[in-house]
Design a protein around this motif. Structure first.
Motif, mmCIF file in Angstrom:
data_model
loop_
_atom_site.group_PDB
_atom_site.id
_atom_site.type_symbol
_atom_site.label_atom_id
_atom_site.label_comp_id
_atom_site.label_asym_id
_atom_site.label_seq_id
_atom_site.Cartn_x
_atom_site.Cartn_y
_atom_site.Cartn_z
ATOM 1 N N SER A 182 19.783 16.581 6.442
ATOM 2 C CA SER A 182 18.759 17.333 5.689
ATOM 3 C C SER A 182 17.532 16.497 5.331
ATOM 4 C CB SER A 182 19.354 17.953 4.416
ATOM 5 O OG SER A 182 20.388 18.856 4.736
ATOM 6 N N THR A 183 17.231 15.461 6.115
ATOM 7 C CA THR A 183 16.052 14.627 5.829
ATOM 8 C C THR A 183 14.886 14.880 6.772
ATOM 9 O OG1 THR A 183 16.863 12.812 7.213
ATOM 10 C CG2 THR A 183 17.480 12.759 4.885
ATOM 11 N N ALA A 184 15.058 15.726 7.794
ATOM 12 C CA ALA A 184 13.995 15.918 8.787
ATOM 13 C C ALA A 184 13.067 17.059 8.384
ATOM 14 C CB ALA A 184 14.586 16.197 10.164
ATOM 15 N N ASP A 185 11.780 16.805 8.549
ATOM 16 C CA ASP A 185 10.762 17.830 8.365
ATOM 17 C C ASP A 185 10.998 18.552 7.043
ATOM 18 O OD1 ASP A 185 8.512 19.325 9.118
ATOM 19 O OD2 ASP A 185 9.724 20.838 10.120
ATOM 20 N N HIS A 202 27.107 16.547 1.145
ATOM 21 C CA HIS A 202 26.539 17.438 0.133
ATOM 22 C C HIS A 202 27.008 17.051 -1.266
ATOM 23 C CE1 HIS A 202 24.434 19.722 3.002
ATOM 24 N NE2 HIS A 202 25.437 20.439 3.466
ATOM 25 N N LEU A 203 28.247 16.589 -1.398
ATOM 26 C CA LEU A 203 28.682 16.097 -2.704
ATOM 27 C C LEU A 203 27.856 14.879 -3.109
ATOM 28 C CD1 LEU A 203 30.600 16.290 -5.088
ATOM 29 C CD2 LEU A 203 32.279 14.955 -3.791
ATOM 30 N N TYR A 204 27.602 14.011 -2.147
ATOM 31 C CA TYR A 204 26.726 12.835 -2.342
ATOM 32 C C TYR A 204 25.342 13.274 -2.820
ATOM 33 C CZ TYR A 204 23.602 9.175 -0.341
ATOM 34 O OH TYR A 204 22.618 8.243 -0.102
ATOM 35 N N PRO A 230 19.905 15.780 10.840
ATOM 36 C CA PRO A 230 18.726 15.717 9.966
ATOM 37 C C PRO A 230 18.107 17.076 9.648
ATOM 38 C CG PRO A 230 18.666 13.904 11.496
ATOM 39 C CD PRO A 230 19.800 14.786 11.938
ATOM 40 N N GLU A 231 18.240 18.055 10.556
ATOM 41 C CA GLU A 231 17.764 19.404 10.258
ATOM 42 C C GLU A 231 18.910 20.181 9.615
ATOM 43 O OE1 GLU A 231 16.043 21.119 13.752
ATOM 44 O OE2 GLU A 231 14.258 19.838 13.640
ATOM 45 N N GLY A 232 19.408 19.631 8.515
ATOM 46 C CA GLY A 232 20.648 20.110 7.924
ATOM 47 C C GLY A 232 20.593 21.525 7.392
ATOM 48 N N PHE A 233 19.490 21.934 6.773
ATOM 49 C CA PHE A 233 19.323 23.279 6.247
ATOM 50 C C PHE A 233 18.306 24.026 7.109
ATOM 51 C CE2 PHE A 233 20.098 21.666 1.617
ATOM 52 C CZ PHE A 233 21.454 21.621 1.848
ATOM 53 N N VAL A 234 18.261 25.345 6.939
ATOM 54 C CA VAL A 234 17.214 26.115 7.605
ATOM 55 C C VAL A 234 15.861 25.696 7.038
ATOM 56 C CG1 VAL A 234 18.657 28.085 8.174
ATOM 57 C CG2 VAL A 234 17.507 28.016 5.967
ATOM 58 N N LYS A 235 14.825 25.938 7.796
ATOM 59 C CA LYS A 235 13.486 25.490 7.419
ATOM 60 C C LYS A 235 13.079 26.056 6.071
ATOM 61 C CE LYS A 235 8.861 24.860 9.394
ATOM 62 N NZ LYS A 235 8.945 23.404 9.369
ATOM 63 N N GLU A 236 12.458 25.205 5.262
ATOM 64 C CA GLU A 236 11.945 25.498 3.918
ATOM 65 C C GLU A 236 13.049 25.714 2.889
ATOM 66 O OE1 GLU A 236 8.679 28.166 3.421
ATOM 67 O OE2 GLU A 236 7.663 27.495 5.242
ATOM 68 N N MET A 237 14.285 25.373 3.229
ATOM 69 C CA MET A 237 15.387 25.474 2.276
ATOM 70 C C MET A 237 15.558 24.119 1.600
ATOM 71 S SD MET A 237 19.308 26.562 3.134
ATOM 72 C CE MET A 237 20.676 26.174 2.069
ATOM 73 N N ASP A 238 14.844 23.903 0.497
ATOM 74 C CA ASP A 238 14.981 22.651 -0.243
ATOM 75 C C ASP A 238 16.364 22.586 -0.897
ATOM 76 O OD1 ASP A 238 12.361 22.166 0.434
ATOM 77 O OD2 ASP A 238 11.547 22.675 -1.543
ATOM 78 N N ASP A 239 16.898 21.372 -0.981
ATOM 79 C CA ASP A 239 18.195 21.202 -1.645
ATOM 80 C C ASP A 239 18.075 21.420 -3.146
ATOM 81 O OD1 ASP A 239 20.925 20.705 -1.696
ATOM 82 O OD2 ASP A 239 20.648 18.572 -2.057
#
Length: 679
Positions: A28-31, A285-287, A571-580
């Motif tokens: 989840s760190t890309a773009d 995700h727990l991290y 790195p593209e862990g979530f769908v686009k624009e889905m901030d953690d």
């Protein structure tokens, strides 16, 4: 993309014993796919050293980039706008002429390694960079080639959001001390902290150009230069003292201590599965949930509050760095189950925040990075009902009543949210025996029905407009369900429980749901309040494991959907624009894979669904909580029977206070719905 080096990262992880080997900080760190970061930090740590890539992401780091501006020491994982932090940026230099300093330096992306508490990369200028940290001190190790023109560029005015000022002093031994002030997320409010920075190198030339310092020196082949950067919310003296203590430990020792800290936190919940991708996602995700809030008190328990004044804790850690509008939904309830003692300290910190004059976003005198604090009242009520509040609600009752005077009712979503807070205040008043206040706040909460009938009862073509009717990052369809304290009420206004279920069906069949933001993330679990809880089981399985059509960004509905799995271990862990959003969405994933969901924070109700692991063991204060999924497979996703401590239960809702004491929860699964279970 550079994910070809994923195999190398996984090989590195195999060399780590325990559960930390399943943490992949690059997820989840890309773009714009989560806005997390690979910072070398410890749980709840203040310092988070990591690369700041060019161009910057909200957390400072974008995996898609192979250029860095340097390595800064602060950031806030997963938040929006431009993020916050990015302070004290260090760029290692090897140049023919130190008078010409580049803006960026390229990385050797295939050399990049990120693990829990450790980061490493080689730069194309021949310098290898390694990072690790304690709670308040970051350790930078730069390994230089042989050169007469080595250096470090230290930018004291770097910042992801608006920068206010910096004050610094260069001591005779080359140490830098000072204070830094910058804006919090979305430039709402400001923070100020103190620091001390040392460079383990003799014979250094120092050139100052305003807020930028250039340290130049010569190096032998593979010479290691160690930089310590210590932070404090209290004073430069405290930062210097923390720095002195840090210098007594080797870089390698701190890496091991960080790894052990993460392992101890991961061991609170052990999942058993043959699916290594799911295991990586779970522990990563727990991290991510454990990145914030930050523990900011000094070793002598002194800290600076949001009002700028100094305080002392009662032998507890003081937490700061809130994003409660997001995290009250999933992360705070997760902490109450997995880390109850830390959750208690968090609630005590919230009590102190109220005494300091809590505001919805950030003050002008914050001691460190933060975002927003709405719905803290729900967190306190939730803690109280779970027996995890270490003080009486009476201690903050007047402050809660004062806060209620400022609840906003300007738009339909704000009316629903303020009604939820008013309901929580009514429950607190009832617990304290204030009957008149109970009736007042409960009536205020139920006033939501007027706007609900006007805006949310009948849905039409205007109901699927992002920001329609002044809504915050959502549609009328997505916000209409945000009345968890009165599900019976909205069912009646819809025409009954069956029509409520029909409306849920329409919501998902017409792909109106937005997993990418918070307003409707509880909705897949609302089938627990219908005659068909099996629909939650099927829906959650789909959201976790299959490709779905995703139509919504943060601010708009796209003309064509993004079709993919929502959660991926890359790195593209979530769908686009889905901030953690400070671990909110990571917590949603964790709850959903556990087979439990806190559908209604402020109560102890949790929805049951199909676990994603064969066996889950959670450490509790009494005895382990074991969750067992019998006959789990890609086909067997439907609950046939559930047993709690040997007794069969036929309800889709279970009480937190039961499971939190430990016991055995067994799901018997099959490949077709049992439409008689749980309804």
């Amino acid at each position: 993309m550079f994910w070809a080096c994923k195999e190398q990262i996984q090989e590195e992880a195999k060399n780590q014993n325990g559960l930390v080997g399943f943490i992949d900080p690059f997820i989840s760190t890309a773009d714009d796919h989560g806005q997390t970061d690979p910072a070398a930090a410890i749980p709840f740590g203040m310092v988070k050293p990591a690369p700041d890539t060019y161009p910057l992401a909200h957390s400072g780091y974008d995996y898609s980039s192979d250029e860095i501006l340097g390595f800064s020491n602060t950031r806030f994982s997963g938040v929006g706008c431009r993020g916050t932090g990015g302070n004290i940026r260090i760029l290692p230099l090897v140049l023919d002429n130190l008078d010409t300093i580049p803006k960026t330096i390229k990385m050797e992306k295939t050399s990049e390694i990120a693990q829990a508490g450790y980061y490493k990369v080689a730069l194309q200028n021949g310098v290898t960079c390694q990072l690790t940290a304690t709670r308040q001190v970051s350790y930078h190790k730069y390994t230089f080639p042989k050169t007469m023109n080595a250096g470090l560029k230290i930018d004291l005015a770097s910042s992801f959001s608006a920068f206010n000022y910096e004050k610094h002093t260069v001591l005779p031994n080359g140490m830098i001390t000072g204070e830094i002030a910058a804006a919090t997320v979305c430039n709402e409010g400001n923070y100020t902290f103190f620091y001390a920075l040392s460079i383990d190198k003799d014979k250094v030339k120092i050139d100052e150009n305003g807020s930028v310092l250039i340290y130049s020196f010569s190096t032998s082949s593979n010479e290691e230069i160690l930089v310590h950067c210590s932070l404090s919310t209290v004073s430069v003296d405290h930062a210097m003292n923390n720095l002195k203590n840090a210098q007594a430990h080797s870089f390698e020792n701190i890496v091991e201590l960080a790894k052990t800290d993460w392992e101890n936190h991961m061991q609170k919940v052990v999942v058993e599965t043959d699916d290594l991708s799911k295991k990586r996602l779970f522990y990563t995700h727990l991290y991510h949930t454990l990145q914030t809030p930050f523990i900011i008190d000094e070793p002598n328990n002194i800290y600076r509050g949001s009002d700028g004044k100094l305080y002392k804790t009662d032998n507890r850690n003081y937490y700061h760095g809130w994003s409660i509008w997001d995290t009250f939904r999933t992360k705070m309830p997760l902490f109450s189950l997995l880390y109850p003692n830390k959750f208690k300290d968090i609630t005590v910190s919230l009590k102190a925040l109220y005494k300091q004059g809590k505001v919805d976003w950030a003050t002008e005198t914050e001691p460190f990075l933060t975002v927003r604090t709405e719905h803290a009242i729900i967190v306190l009520l939730d803690a109280h009902r779970k027996g995890l509040l270490p003080f009486s609600l009476l201690d903050v009752y007047e402050e809660l009543k004062q806060e209620a005077l400022g609840y906003s009712y300007r738009s339909p979503d704000q009316i629903l949210e303020s009604s939820y807070d008013s309901w929580a205040l009514a429950q607190i008043a009832s617990e304290l025996g204030f009957d008149d206040d109970t009736n007042t706040y409960l009536n205020k909460a139920m006033d939501y029905k007027s706007i609900w009938r006007e805006k949310f009862k009948t849905m039409d073509e205007k109901s699927d407009i992002m920001h329609g009717d002044g809504l915050y990052e959502g549609t009328l369809w997505q916000y209409r369900w945000l009345v968890p304290f009165d599900i019976n009420g909205i069912q009646k206004m819809m025409g009954g429980k069956k029509e409520f279920e029909n409306q849920l069906d329409r919501f998902f069949e017409e792909e109106l749901f937005n997993i990418g933001n918070q307003p409707d993330i509880q909705v897949p679990y609302l089938y627990a309040y219908t005659e068909s809880p099996w629909k939650t089981q099927k829906l959650v399985h789909t959201l976790l494991n299959e490709e779905t059509n995703n139509w919504y960004g943060t601010h708009e509905k796209w003309s064509t959907p993004i079709t993919r799995k929502i959660f991926k271990d890359d790195p593209e862990g979530f769908v686009k624009e889905m901030d953690d959003d400070a671990g909110t969405m990571s917590s949603w994933y964790i709850w959903s894979t556990l087979g439990l969901y806190p559908i209604f924070p402020g109560s102890t109700e949790m929805a049951l669904t199909t676990p994603q692991f064969k066996k889950i063991t959670i450490e509790t204060t009494e005895k382990p909580l074991q969750i067992i999924a019998k006959e789990l497979s890609e086909e067997n996703i439907f609950i046939q029977k559930v047993f709690w401590n040997g007794a069969e239960i036929n309800t889709s809702i279970i009480d937190f206070n039961s499971v939190a004491k430990g016991g055995t929860l067994i799901f018997e699964l099959g490949n077709t719905p049992n439409k008689n279970w749980g309804n």
